[in-house]
Design a protein around this motif. Structure first.
Motif, PDB file in Angstrom:
ATOM      1  N   PRO A  27       0.806  -1.232   0.000  1.00 31.18           N
ATOM      2  CA  PRO A  27       0.000   0.000   0.000  1.00 31.18           C
ATOM      3  C   PRO A  27       0.838   1.280   0.000  1.00 31.18           C
ATOM      4  N   CYS A  44      -1.910   3.546   6.785  1.00 28.66           N
ATOM      5  CA  CYS A  44      -2.290   2.666   5.676  1.00 28.66           C
ATOM      6  C   CYS A  44      -3.811   2.653   5.468  1.00 28.66           C
ATOM      7  N   PRO A  45      -4.285   2.863   4.233  1.00 29.88           N
ATOM      8  CA  PRO A  45      -5.724   2.806   3.962  1.00 29.88           C
ATOM      9  C   PRO A  45      -6.281   1.385   3.971  1.00 29.88           C
ATOM     10  N   LYS A  46      -5.425   0.365   3.987  1.00 29.28           N
ATOM     11  CA  LYS A  46      -5.868  -1.026   3.946  1.00 29.28           C
ATOM     12  C   LYS A  46      -5.519  -1.758   5.242  1.00 29.28           C
ATOM     13  N   MET A  58      -5.349  -3.754   8.635  1.00 32.18           N
ATOM     14  CA  MET A  58      -6.151  -4.798   9.266  1.00 32.18           C
ATOM     15  C   MET A  58      -5.708  -4.922  10.717  1.00 32.18           C
ATOM     16  N   CYS A  76       3.977  -7.318   3.710  1.00 35.70           N
ATOM     17  CA  CYS A  76       2.596  -6.877   3.936  1.00 35.70           C
ATOM     18  C   CYS A  76       1.725  -8.076   4.242  1.00 35.70           C
ATOM     19  N   LEU A  95      -1.280  -8.451   3.603  1.00 35.47           N
ATOM     20  CA  LEU A  95      -2.205  -8.717   2.503  1.00 35.47           C
ATOM     21  C   LEU A  95      -1.738  -9.909   1.671  1.00 35.47           C
TER      22      LEU A  95
END
Length: 324
Positions: free
Chosen positions: A247, A292-294, A296, A319, A321
């Motif tokens: 990201p 971070c926009p993503k 978790m 990451c 992700l």
């Protein structure tokens, strides 16, 4: 992956700067990086991410806190002594970021460019002068400039002097620490083309540190992205630029200016929100999690490892992700 053998290998390289009270600045934190012979590795990231510190630590200007580094399989000293600099300087050199402060104002250009030969060879003064004049011509200056002082030159000319100083010993590995950031755009292109020409003719291996992702993509074989002392993504330069995985890399690429003014006016701006965390108080988990926009939940307490991306050979991303 380059077909050439590794020239320089850093394994868990760490550089901390101590502060009063037992605190420390986490400038570079457990970075592992392999640079192959005749390869150009671009290193990008925001100011304060540790790029310059990594480059200076690799060539001994900063002592390592921990970790190892090898050059053609030979261990590099953790803390360089004068004899270590004498041994390694003809092999590894650095082009510094600021062409105004990196040249001694009390020395002539001939003395600056020829100093390396004076320290590391047995050439006569006349031979050193001839060699320095040849290198000034090679970087686009004139031999009669040798009697002048740095303040008599423009920024672009000073950077050329710095390039001549670094390359006159004909090293194999050169750290280019933002060699174009202080220059006008037209001069940037001239310096980059000069470095590309010298890289080809001399078979140089380069670590090219810069902010301009487009320029890094142009000059580099691979691109590494640093954030707060760690590498978060690395891979073939064009792949990282056109298909970013992390990201942070995505936002860096999206914020890179478009060369076409019309496209630049019409595109949606993308910037990293918030401030980069303090390298003294490093956040737990992923270092980018606060911006971070993503993000978790796992990102807030578990540090992601730099690992291969299964569907994209040659890429590594730190990451969650992409699995644990």
């Amino acid at each position: 992956m380059s077909a050439n053998p590794p020239l320089l290998v850093a394994d868990q390289l760490t550089k901390y700067f101590p502060l009063p009270g037992g605190r420390k600045i986490h400038a570079v934190d457990q970075v592992s990086l392999t640079i192959h012979e005749k390869e150009v590795v671009g290193l990008v990231g925001e100011s304060g991410s540790g790029k310059s510190t990594l480059g200076k630590t690799l060539i001994g200007l900063h002592p390592r806190t921990s970790g190892t580094a090898t050059y053609r399989g030979q261990p590099l000293p953790q803390r360089y002594r004068p004899e270590d600099f004498r041994y390694w300087a003809p092999k590894t050199q650095m082009i510094f970021q600021d062409p105004y402060s990196s040249l001694n104002p009390r020395m002539t250009v001939g003395e600056i460019v020829g100093e390396g030969l004076q320290l590391h060879t047995k050439l006569s003064a006349a031979e050193i002068r001839d060699r320095a004049g040849d290198w000034l011509k090679r970087v686009g200056l004139e031999p009669d400039h040798m009697s002048r002082y740095p303040h008599e030159f423009s920024g672009g000319q000073r950077q050329r002097i710095g390039i001549a100083r670094a390359l006159i010993l004909e090293p194999e590995f050169v750290v280019c620490d933002e060699p174009i950031s202080a220059l006008d755009v037209s001069v940037q292109a001239q310096v980059v083309n000069l470095l590309d020409e010298l890289k080809t003719s001399m078979g140089l291996t380069l670590l090219f540190i810069a902010h301009d992702l487009s320029m890094v993509r142009y000059v580099s074989d691979r691109m590494a992205v640093m954030y707060l002392g760690v590498i978060v993504e690395i891979g073939p330069a064009s792949d990282v630029f056109f298909n970013p995985k992390h990201p942070y890399t995505e936002i860096l690429v999206a914020s890179n200016p478009e060369p076409d003014p019309a496209s630049e006016r019409n595109r949606r701006s993308a910037t990293v929100t918030g401030e980069i965390p303090s390298p003294v108080d490093v956040p737990p988990g992923c270092r980018f999690q606060g911006r971070c926009p993503k993000v978790m939940d796992v990102c807030r307490h578990e540090t992601p490892r730099l690992k291969p991306v299964s569907e994209d050979p040659g890429r590594q991303v730190a990451c969650h992700l992409y699995g644990s």
